[in-house]
Design an enzyme around this catalytic site. Structure first.
Site, PDB file in Angstrom:
ATOM      1  N   LYS A  80       0.994  -1.424   0.054  1.00  0.00           N
ATOM      2  CA  LYS A  80      -0.032   0.026   0.076  1.00  0.00           C
ATOM      3  C   LYS A  80       0.955   1.412   0.086  1.00  0.00           C
ATOM      4  O   LYS A  80       1.900   1.365   0.500  1.00  0.00           O
ATOM      5  CB  LYS A  80      -0.819   0.032   1.173  1.00  0.00           C
ATOM      6  CG  LYS A  80      -2.093   0.895   1.325  1.00  0.00           C
ATOM      7  CD  LYS A  80      -3.288   0.013   0.679  1.00  0.00           C
ATOM      8  CE  LYS A  80      -4.725   0.814   0.863  1.00  0.00           C
ATOM      9  NZ  LYS A  80      -5.907   0.062   0.503  1.00  0.00           N
ATOM     10  N   GLY A 180     -21.032   6.620   6.573  1.00  0.00           N
ATOM     11  CA  GLY A 180     -20.348   7.074   5.511  1.00  0.00           C
ATOM     12  C   GLY A 180     -20.800   6.761   4.140  1.00  0.00           C
ATOM     13  O   GLY A 180     -20.825   5.582   3.965  1.00  0.00           O
ATOM     14  N   GLY A 182     -19.873   7.625   0.824  1.00  0.00           N
ATOM     15  CA  GLY A 182     -19.157   8.317  -0.186  1.00  0.00           C
ATOM     16  C   GLY A 182     -19.095   7.277  -1.465  1.00  0.00           C
ATOM     17  O   GLY A 182     -20.151   6.660  -1.912  1.00  0.00           O
ATOM     18  N   ALA A 185     -20.040   3.526  -0.578  1.00  0.00           N
ATOM     19  CA  ALA A 185     -21.519   3.267  -0.055  1.00  0.00           C
ATOM     20  C   ALA A 185     -22.616   3.693  -0.766  1.00  0.00           C
ATOM     21  O   ALA A 185     -23.599   3.491  -0.759  1.00  0.00           O
ATOM     22  CB  ALA A 185     -21.320   3.941   1.491  1.00  0.00           C
TER      23      ALA A 185
END
Ligand code: NAD
Ligand code: LEU
Length: 367
Positions: A80, A180, A182, A185
């Site tokens: 990551k 949330g 965003g 979602a």
């Protein structure tokens, strides 16, 4: 704990600190484990309180990707990146070009994609410097924004968790509290609404809330009230660590199934949920749709094939929950076991000498 001690504790392979004064790039690439293949994981851009916080987040998220990719059956390791900065103010083209060159320098050990704070447009800029990037525009024959596909996987995984809790996987009439709303979602709410679920939502971004209230008849609540609302399912879809000592006692839900990474503040919170009889769909198993989708690009992207693979999130959640029930262990431990056993099997599998194009003998024969 010092960085080397932390890396040794969880057996990380590599940490790369990238600095480019001209563009303002300050990035940390963490590669956790490449036993299964090159490390694939997104790039997060975030305003960290300190450089130590950024390094810790990169390391934590990279390890999560090792488990996510392994549990999803991908031949990929975990890595990551975090870029330190405000994605609304601090981005520029040179920054992502410079970052692309750093990725290229890793020569395929790390492949990136989107995460919180980065977009398809950012990936397209990185692509100008390196092939080791996914989630780029469909115009390049690629898969584009992974969020709708992540949402599709979360929706499927939620159905499997609901089946374990209520005996049927139907979401019709179920109440889902979504924290949330965003990129992921919003699409999750669309699937849930179409299936007849009732939605209760919250978000720091009032525009995002307005959209799901208007489009999906969701009921909006204040930020802190989302934990205690009457509901069947709690779907954490914002940032991590929202399952903790303060929030768990407030929960009324029988199922926890959402998109956020690192939902448990500490592993012991998974033990608490298990003891309370709450079915927890482990975060990295249920939210693997995005990475399954972008990984398909590595074979020449085929949307239909990718979505078929993402539907497997249902079976994977079922598998994890049945191991949890059979062995009487919390679901997060069942998921970890699944991932760790696969990595160990591959690490220990018999190795045979095969001459390939990278081997010194092949290179010598071309001389
Ligand atoms: N995008 C993907 O494909 C993908 C894949 C796997 C996992 N995830 C994870 O899912 C989560 C959501 O990702 P996204 O791409 O939708 O990000 P996003 O930034 O588009 O959405 C997150 C939303 O959460 C809101 N939020 C932040 N803190 C909040 C709080 N305390 N209370 C309520 N709302 C809050 C933000 O305002 C934002 O609207 C992240 O944890 C991400 O790592 C995303
Ligand atoms: C490769 C990406 C789509 C990664 C995604 N942000 C995740 O956390 O799974």
């Amino acid at each position: 704990m010092g960085i080397f001690s932390y890396m040794e504790k969880y057996d990380y392979e590599q940490l790369v600190i990238c600095q480019d004064k001209q563009s303002g790039l300050k990035a940390v690439i963490a590669i956790h484990d490449t036993t299964l293949g090159p490390a694939l994981g997104g790039t997060r851009m975030w305003t960290y309180a300190s450089e130590e916080d950024a390094i810790e987040d990169a390391l934590r998220l990279a390890r999560g990707m090792t488990y996510k990719n392994a549990a999803a059956g991908l031949n990929l390791g975990g890595g990551k990146t975090v870029i330190i900065g405000d994605p609304k103010k601090d981005k520029n083209e040179e920054m992502f070009r410079a970052f692309g060159r750093y990725i290229q320098g890793l020569n395929g050990r790390y492949i990136t994609a989107e995460d919180v704070g980065t977009t398809v447009e950012d990936m397209d800029i990185i692509y100008q410097e390196t092939n080791y990037v996914t989630g780029i525009s469909p115009a390049f024959g690629s898969s584009g924004n992974p969020s709708p596909v992540t949402a599709y996987g979360v929706y499927k995984g939620m159905k499997a968790a609901v089946k374990a809790a209520f005996g049927s996987d139907s979401l019709a009439g179920k109440t889902v509290a979504v924290q949330g709303v965003g990129n992921v979602a919003y699409h999750l709410c669309k699937h849930l609404h179409h299936e007849g679920a009732k939605l209760i939502v919250t978000d720091l971004n009032k525009e995002a809330v307005k959209r799901v209230v208007e489009e999906f008849q969701a009921k909006a609540v204040e930020i802190d009230d989302i934990y205690s609302v009457e509901c069947d399912i709690y779907a954490p879809c914002a940032l991590g660590a929202t399952l903790n000592d303060q929030t768990i006692p407030k929960l009324k839900a029988k199922v926890i199934a959402g998109a956020a990474n690192n939902q448990l503040k500490e592993s012991r919170h998974g033990d608490v949920l298990h003891a309370m009889g709450i079915i927890y769909a482990p975060d990295y198993v249920i939210n693997a749709g995005g990475v399954i989708n972008v990984a398909d690009e590595l074979e020449g992207y085929n949307r239909e094939r990718a979505l078929k693979k993402v539907e497997g999130v249902y079976d994977n959640i079922e598998r994890v929950l049945s191991i949890s029930e059979r062995d009487g262990i919390p679901s997060y431990k069942a998921a970890d076991r699944l991932a760790e056993e696969r990595i160990a099997r591959m690490r220990n599998s018999r190795s045979q000498f095969l001459q390939n194009e990278h081997h010194i003998l092949t290179r010598r024969s071309r001389m």
